[in-house]
Write an enzyme that holds these catalytic residues in place. Structure first.
Site, short mmCIF file in Angstrom:
data_model
loop_
_atom_site.label_atom_id
_atom_site.label_comp_id
_atom_site.label_asym_id
_atom_site.label_seq_id
_atom_site.Cartn_x
_atom_site.Cartn_y
_atom_site.Cartn_z
N CYS A 106 -11.75 -31.80 -2.12
CA CYS A 106 -12.56 -31.10 -3.09
C CYS A 106 -14.05 -30.95 -2.75
CB CYS A 106 -12.50 -31.73 -4.47
SG CYS A 106 -10.84 -32.15 -4.96
N GLY A 130 -11.51 -27.39 -0.15
CA GLY A 130 -10.32 -27.37 -0.98
C GLY A 130 -9.95 -25.95 -1.32
N ASN A 163 -14.92 -35.27 -6.49
CA ASN A 163 -14.50 -35.31 -5.10
C ASN A 163 -14.32 -36.79 -4.74
OD1 ASN A 163 -16.21 -34.72 -1.93
ND2 ASN A 163 -14.07 -35.02 -2.34
N GLY A 164 -13.10 -37.15 -4.36
CA GLY A 164 -12.85 -38.54 -3.96
C GLY A 164 -11.51 -39.03 -4.44
N CYS A 204 -17.81 -41.56 4.65
CA CYS A 204 -16.64 -41.19 5.46
C CYS A 204 -17.09 -40.52 6.76
CB CYS A 204 -15.75 -40.25 4.67
SG CYS A 204 -14.38 -39.60 5.63
N TYR A 208 -15.27 -33.47 10.94
CA TYR A 208 -14.38 -32.38 10.60
C TYR A 208 -14.59 -31.74 9.24
CZ TYR A 208 -9.72 -30.43 9.54
OH TYR A 208 -8.69 -29.61 9.19
N SER A 233 -13.26 -25.97 14.09
CA SER A 233 -13.83 -27.30 13.83
C SER A 233 -14.27 -28.00 15.12
CB SER A 233 -12.84 -28.17 13.06
OG SER A 233 -11.60 -28.16 13.70
N ASP A 250 -10.61 -31.91 17.07
CA ASP A 250 -11.29 -32.89 16.23
C ASP A 250 -10.50 -34.17 16.04
OD1 ASP A 250 -9.56 -32.29 13.80
OD2 ASP A 250 -10.48 -30.34 14.15
S1 SF4 Z 1 -13.30 -42.87 7.39
FE1 SF4 Z 1 -11.10 -42.67 7.26
S2 SF4 Z 1 -10.46 -44.22 5.75
FE2 SF4 Z 1 -12.66 -43.97 5.51
S3 SF4 Z 1 -12.89 -42.44 3.90
FE3 SF4 Z 1 -12.91 -41.32 5.85
S4 SF4 Z 1 -10.80 -40.69 6.23
FE4 SF4 Z 1 -10.78 -42.29 4.63
#
Ligand code: SF4
Length: 473
Positions: free
Chosen positions: A5, A32, A106-107, A239, A245, A286, A349
């Site tokens: 999202c 999304g 988002n999450g 993340c 990506y 990407s 990626d």
């Molecule tokens: S790094 Fe990997 S485990 Fe951590 S939030 Fe991103 S996709 Fe998920």
């Protein structure tokens, strides 16, 4: 791999906030593509319109003109929790009259199931199967007097990843969970304020980037101006896949423009995994920047070996495996005249399940490529994600099941090299301890044991089902 999202919010009295939200969602479409929605308020009531499909399919002049007011939030959805159907489209509106709010998320909330049961036991009803509605009802369930304290109460109970935009009849809120897993930034526009998952959305509507919303921060915007409140943060866990990506290369996260970060990943791959070759290409779009980085560092010429049909969504968007398999053929067309007889470095990626990469290699071989050397920006993904990226169960992750030489053979490449975790951090050029790297290391920023147990049970059930299917065959 599935992302979960894009969110947006705007407070701009006198502006056509619904139309500006539409264009911002358009810029966040990559986050999304299952459904899109906008909620607005005119100070008396909240109106919402959401539907399945791309932003351009969901809205038209008529629907936009009905969304009036000075405040709006918007959402693009890919489902990670809750199935892909209209009732789960966001923004979600809960409550009544002055006690109502709209929310876009988002999450992924790790303890959503526990909170859902608790709220249901206290008489809260749910219209969707999303963790977003759990967040909204948790806020409503607080006995605190003002919205900020009610949101703070919810933040103390929520575990996991969340970047939110919310609106009430008079205020816009931006909220980023204490781990800061998903990005959220803010900017100004003609005397008003905007909040977005990524800065590229601000650029597209002519807003000026001001800063990121910090992990654990609540920003409130209304006629009194802007205020910020901070919750305690013990560990940050942005993340790393936002850099590899998810986010657009023209977005800035943590002060770092993504395009050069991705180029540096390609350079890192060339440094760590050199090979004799005639051409380098990045899998579009990407890995285009990473391909340029590999070519620049190695001195090997850059080529465009695959042309992408830009009107087909990213293959991961289709939740069904059959469509996902078809997606690669729909998406890429090789250029045999460029590739015939060549030794080719292909930069991509990531490899998640290992379903897409063999198809790309086959396409290239059919186009006459003599050698295919795959180079991957993300280190091997060995653990599932519980923070909003629907990347697969551990059982489906190819790097959790096979060694690197086995993966090389499985995808049909002549060689395979993954960027190391240290190489990735060097490319991103930010401190390692601000990131979540759990899908590479298994070191989750918060305990996910319950989710792991559930996943293990699901995996066993899938394996049992498969072996009974095989027996029947
Ligand atoms: S790094 Fe990997 S485990 Fe951590 S939030 Fe991103 S996709 Fe998920």
């Amino acid at each position: 791999m599935h992302e979960s999202c894009g969110v947006f919010g705007i407070y701009a009295p006198g502006e056509d906030v619904a139309r500006l939200t539409f264009f911002a969602l358009f810029a966040l479409q990559h986050r999304g593509q299952e459904s899109a929605g906008i909620a607005t308020t005119d100070g008396r009531k909240i109106q919402v319109y959401a539907n399945m499909g791309l932003v351009s399919q969901v809205f038209n002049e008529e629907t936009l003109s009905q969304l009036t007011g000075d405040i709006a939030i918007g959402h693009n959805r890919y489902s990670t929790r809750g199935s892909s159907r209209l009732t789960n489209a966001q923004p979600i509106v809960v409550g009544k009259d002055s006690n109502s709010l709209a929310i876009a998320h988002n999450g992924n909330i790790v303890n959503a199931e526990h909170l859902y049961k608790e709220l249901a036991d206290h008489g809260y009803t749910f219209c969707t199967s999303t963790d977003t509605e759990v967040i909204a009802n948790l806020i409503l369930s607080s006995h605190e007097e003002n919205w900020v304290d009610r949101i703070r109460y919810a933040m103390r109970r929520l575990q996991g990843a969340y970047s939110l935009t919310l609106l009430t009849n008079h205020s816009l809120f931006g909220v980023r969970g204490p781990l800061g897993v998903r990005p959220l930034c803010m900017g100004t526009i003609d005397g008003g304020w905007v909040i977005a998952s990524e800065s590229c959305a601000l650029d597209h509507i002519g807003a000026n980037f001001v800063r990121e919303i910090e992990p654990g921060e609540i920003v409130v915007i209304n006629e009194k101006g802007i205020e910020s409140y901070r919750e305690e943060v013990s560990r940050r866990a942005l993340c790393i896949f936002e850099y590899i990506y998810f986010a657009r290369p023209d977005s800035v996260i943590n002060g770092r423009l993504l395009y050069p970060a991705r180029q540096a990943m390609g350079e890192g791959l060339a440094r760590e995994h050199p090979v004799d070759a005639d051409l380098v290409m990045g899998v579009p779009d990407s890995a285009t920047a990473a391909g340029i980085g590999y070519a620049r560092y190695s001195g090997i010429s850059l080529a465009e070996g695959l042309l992408k049909n830009r009107y087909v969504g990213r293959t991961f968007i289709e939740p069904d495996q059959r469509i996902r398999d078809l997606g690669v053929k729909l998406k890429f067309n090789p250029l045999p005249q460029m590739l015939e007889g060549k030794r080719l470095v292909v930069v991509d990626d990531s490899i998640v399940r290992g379903t897409t990469t063999p198809q790309v290699v086959r396409l290239l071989r059919r186009a006459g490529v003599k050698e295919v050397h795959m180079r991957i920006c993300a280190p091997p993904i060995r653990y599932p994600c519980f923070f909003g990226v629907d990347m697969a169960t551990r059982w489906e992750l190819i790097a959790a099941q096979k060694t690197i030489p086995e993966i090389r053979d499985f995808i049909g490449a002549d060689s395979l090299g993954y960027l190391s975790i240290d190489g990735l951090i060097k490319a991103v050029a930010l401190p390692k301890d601000i990131f979540c790297l759990a899908c590479f290391t298994g070191d989750y920023p918060i305990p996910v044991q319950l989710e792991m147990d559930k996943l293990a049970l699901e995996t066993i059930a899938i394996e049992q089902q498969r072996s009974s299917d095989l027996k029947e065959l």
